[in-house]
Motif scaffolding. Sequence first.
Motif, PDB file in Angstrom:
ATOM      1  N   LEU A 140       0.836  -1.189   0.000  1.00 54.95           N
ATOM      2  CA  LEU A 140       0.000   0.000   0.000  1.00 54.95           C
ATOM      3  C   LEU A 140       0.877   1.248   0.000  1.00 54.95           C
ATOM      4  N   THR A 141       0.372   2.290  -0.603  1.00 55.33           N
ATOM      5  CA  THR A 141       1.081   3.569  -0.575  1.00 55.33           C
ATOM      6  C   THR A 141       1.027   4.126   0.847  1.00 55.33           C
ATOM      7  N   LEU A 142       1.835   5.146   1.117  1.00 57.40           N
ATOM      8  CA  LEU A 142       1.790   5.766   2.446  1.00 57.40           C
ATOM      9  C   LEU A 142       0.408   6.349   2.715  1.00 57.40           C
ATOM     10  N   ARG A 143      -0.190   6.949   1.703  1.00 53.01           N
ATOM     11  CA  ARG A 143      -1.523   7.535   1.849  1.00 53.01           C
ATOM     12  C   ARG A 143      -2.560   6.458   2.168  1.00 53.01           C
ATOM     13  N   ALA A 144      -2.500   5.341   1.448  1.00 49.44           N
ATOM     14  CA  ALA A 144      -3.454   4.254   1.689  1.00 49.44           C
ATOM     15  C   ALA A 144      -3.225   3.623   3.054  1.00 49.44           C
TER      16      ALA A 144
END
Length: 173
Positions: A140-144
Motif C-alpha cells: 500500500l502507498t503511504l496515503r493508503a
Amino acid sequence: MTTTSNVVPFLFSGPGIDVEELYRRYGPMVLRRCRAILADEEAAQDAMQDVFVLLLRKQSRLVSRYPSSLLYRMATNRCLNIVRGAKRRRDTPDEDTLARAQAPGNIEEEIEGRDLVARLFEGERESTRRMVTLHHRDGLTLRATAAALGMSESGVRKRMRVLRTKGAALLSA
C-alpha cells in the motif's frame, strides 16, 4: 446539520440523480482515489465501477447535492473494505503459502531474522507493526496505509523514519 425541507444531503427522498452525468464528471476523481488507496490499477478500476453500480442502485433515494463529496466518501469506503477483505483472505493460507512454508531453508538465518524483527518492534505500538505490514508486505502507498490505520500520512512517515533509524542501529550493532 440544518437543511431546507428536512433533506439531508446525499440520502433520503429526492428527485433522483443522473448517474451517467456524474460518471462522466467525477469518474476520474473516483478512479484517482481508488488508485491512491489500492495501488493496483485493475482493483482500482473494479472499485470505481462498484461505486457507480451502488450509485445506480440508490439513485432514486439520492439528491444531487455535494456529489463529489458523496462519491469521494463512497470510493474511500469501498477501497478500505477491499483492503480489509484482502487482509482477511491472507489470514487463510493458500497452497503456495503452504509450499513456501514447507520448503527447506537455513533455520539459523530464519531465527536470526525473527530475532531482529522482534527487537525492531520491541516497545513499538501494535499499529506500527500493522503499518509496516500494510506498506511493505501488502504494497500500500503511504496515503493508503494512513487511511487504513486512521492516521495522517505525515504520522506514518514519521513512524517509518523512526523504525528505519532503529533498524539501522540494530544492524550496525
